[in-house]
Design a protein around this motif. Structure first.
Motif, PDB file in Angstrom:
ATOM      1  N   ARG A 296     -70.143  -4.842 -31.961  1.00 11.31           N
ATOM      2  CA  ARG A 296     -68.726  -4.830 -32.330  1.00 11.31           C
ATOM      3  C   ARG A 296     -68.001  -3.640 -31.708  1.00 11.31           C
ATOM      4  N   GLU A 297     -68.630  -2.475 -31.735  1.00 12.57           N
ATOM      5  CA  GLU A 297     -68.009  -1.285 -31.158  1.00 12.57           C
ATOM      6  C   GLU A 297     -67.736  -1.467 -29.670  1.00 12.57           C
ATOM      7  N   LYS A 298     -68.671  -2.114 -28.972  1.00 12.84           N
ATOM      8  CA  LYS A 298     -68.476  -2.351 -27.540  1.00 12.84           C
ATOM      9  C   LYS A 298     -67.306  -3.297 -27.293  1.00 12.84           C
TER      10      LYS A 298
ATOM     11  N   ILE B 165     -72.705 -16.728 -44.923  1.00 15.58           N
ATOM     12  CA  ILE B 165     -72.674 -15.272 -44.775  1.00 15.58           C
ATOM     13  C   ILE B 165     -71.398 -14.898 -44.042  1.00 15.58           C
ATOM     14  N   THR B 166     -70.991 -13.647 -44.179  1.00  8.31           N
ATOM     15  CA  THR B 166     -69.783 -13.197 -43.489  1.00  8.31           C
ATOM     16  C   THR B 166     -70.181 -12.350 -42.287  1.00  8.31           C
ATOM     17  N   PRO B 167     -69.619 -12.650 -41.135  1.00  5.73           N
ATOM     18  CA  PRO B 167     -69.953 -11.897 -39.930  1.00  5.73           C
ATOM     19  C   PRO B 167     -69.153 -10.602 -39.858  1.00  5.73           C
ATOM     20  N   SER B 168     -69.512  -9.786 -38.891  1.00  4.96           N
ATOM     21  CA  SER B 168     -68.687  -8.637 -38.543  1.00  4.96           C
ATOM     22  C   SER B 168     -67.486  -9.173 -37.764  1.00  4.96           C
ATOM     23  N   ILE B 169     -66.287  -8.707 -38.107  1.00  4.62           N
ATOM     24  CA  ILE B 169     -65.069  -9.306 -37.552  1.00  4.62           C
ATOM     25  C   ILE B 169     -64.259  -8.284 -36.761  1.00  4.62           C
ATOM     26  N   ILE B 170     -63.806  -8.715 -35.582  1.00  7.43           N
ATOM     27  CA  ILE B 170     -62.815  -7.974 -34.813  1.00  7.43           C
ATOM     28  C   ILE B 170     -61.516  -8.741 -34.947  1.00  7.43           C
ATOM     29  N   ASN B 171     -60.484  -8.070 -35.429  1.00  6.82           N
ATOM     30  CA  ASN B 171     -59.231  -8.753 -35.748  1.00  6.82           C
ATOM     31  C   ASN B 171     -58.117  -8.293 -34.823  1.00  6.82           C
TER      32      ASN B 171
ATOM     33  N   VAL C  90     -63.248  -2.853 -25.398  1.00  7.05           N
ATOM     34  CA  VAL C  90     -62.754  -3.557 -24.207  1.00  7.05           C
ATOM     35  C   VAL C  90     -61.679  -4.594 -24.524  1.00  7.05           C
ATOM     36  N   LEU C  91     -61.487  -4.939 -25.788  1.00  9.60           N
ATOM     37  CA  LEU C  91     -60.510  -5.959 -26.138  1.00  9.60           C
ATOM     38  C   LEU C  91     -59.135  -5.300 -26.284  1.00  9.60           C
TER      39      LEU C  91
END
Length: 312
Positions: free
Chosen positions: A141-143, A113-119, A147-148
């Protein structure tokens, strides 16, 4: 944990996508960005996929799917049509050919499966609930996005550019790891605007003969890892070795740095000589102990002890 998390290198690897709608567009976009050689099979495709095909970024076969198109050269197969019967046929053909297959939005028919990604450039964070709660994952992911720092990609690129140089200054992996830990904590680095600031901080630190600290920290465990202080979490992420009472809930141990060595004990006196040896070797140590244990209090002389937060 049903799904094993990993990042797969798809550069120049052939991938088959069956379907040409909006779902296929999302998947193909990500696959192309990863450098995969994508083949799309569908009698019709969205304008976006047509543009990719015309620009040579993917191959479009304008026909209905047939089993003969399932070649064992593919490393992945995606079934993205709105026809469950066709998707399941693609799944069966892929399984018979020994190819990993994903039938979109049909988890029982997915090898992966493909996860939600932060790039953030070289830095990618993947989040997944195993397909059970997409809304929850979107909130997480939004949180994290909030902060990133956006300069994370810049920091990763800078560190990559110094791989050869850092090896000339520090002989061991442990020394290099400790250097980077100090480097990334510097305010100038955290708030950097360009590579000139990073280079200035890098040169100052690498020629400063920085002393790498060692430590032995005793952390009392309870039932709830969420009661760990922020300081304990930081120390646990820096630790090179963790000793833990077998009664310690694994939720605590699992929060320690992934590549840290882990040693379990029934009574801390069993590993006391090992702890002393590691301290003499200047390693960074965490020991999880039961709060009411009297044994460790005889061994902790000179070390820091962190207690869990008390709930009133």
């Amino acid at each position: 944990m049903r799904y094993f998390p990993l990042f797969m290198d798809l550069l120049e690897r052939p991938v088959l996508v069956v379907g040409g709608g909006e779902v296929a567009c999302r998947k193909v976009e990500t696959l192309v960005r990863a450098g995969a050689r994508v083949t799309v099979v569908s009698p019709k495709v969205e304008p976006y996929l047509r543009e990719l095909s015309e620009s040579g970024k993917c191959v479009w076969i304008p026909r209905f799917y047939e089993q003969e198109l399932m070649r064992d050269q593919f490393v992945q197969v995606w079934a993205t049509t709105d026809n469950p019967e066709l998707n399941h046929r693609v799944h069966k053909d892929a399984k018979n050919a020994g190819i990993l297959v994903n039938v979109v939005d049909d988890t029982p028919y997915c090898d992966f499966i493909t996860p939600s990604i932060i790039n953030r450039g070289r830095v990618q964070i993947a989040i997944s609930s195993g397909g059970s709660s997409p809304v929850l994952i979107r909130g997480i992911r939004e949180k994290l996005e909030a902060v990133l720092p956006m300069n994370t990609a810049q920091l990763a690129d800078f560190a990559a550019s110094k791989r050869s140089d850092i090896k000339r200054h520090f002989a061991t992996v442990d020394e290099r790891r400790k250097f980077w830990e100090l480097f990334f904590k510097q305010p100038l680095v955290i708030n950097c605007k360009d590579n000139q600031e990073l280079e200035k901080a890098y040169q100052a630190l690498i020629h400063a003969d920085a002393e790498f600290t060692d430590s032995c920290t005793w952390i009392e465990f309870g039932e709830d890892p969420e009661l760990l202080p922020i300081k304990a979490m930081r120390i646990m992420q820096e630790a090179e070795i963790v000793f833990y009472d077998k009664q310690c809930p694994f939720g605590f141990v699992d929060l320690v740095r992934r590549d840290a060595e882990r040693i379990a004990f029934d009574d801390v006196t069993q590993v006391s000589s090992d702890i002393m040896t590691r301290k003499a070797d200047k390693q960074r140590i965490v020991v999880f102990v039961e709060p009411n244990s009297s044994s460790y209090k005889l061994l902790k002389e000179g070390d820091e002890v962190i207690e869990l937060a008390k709930v009133k």
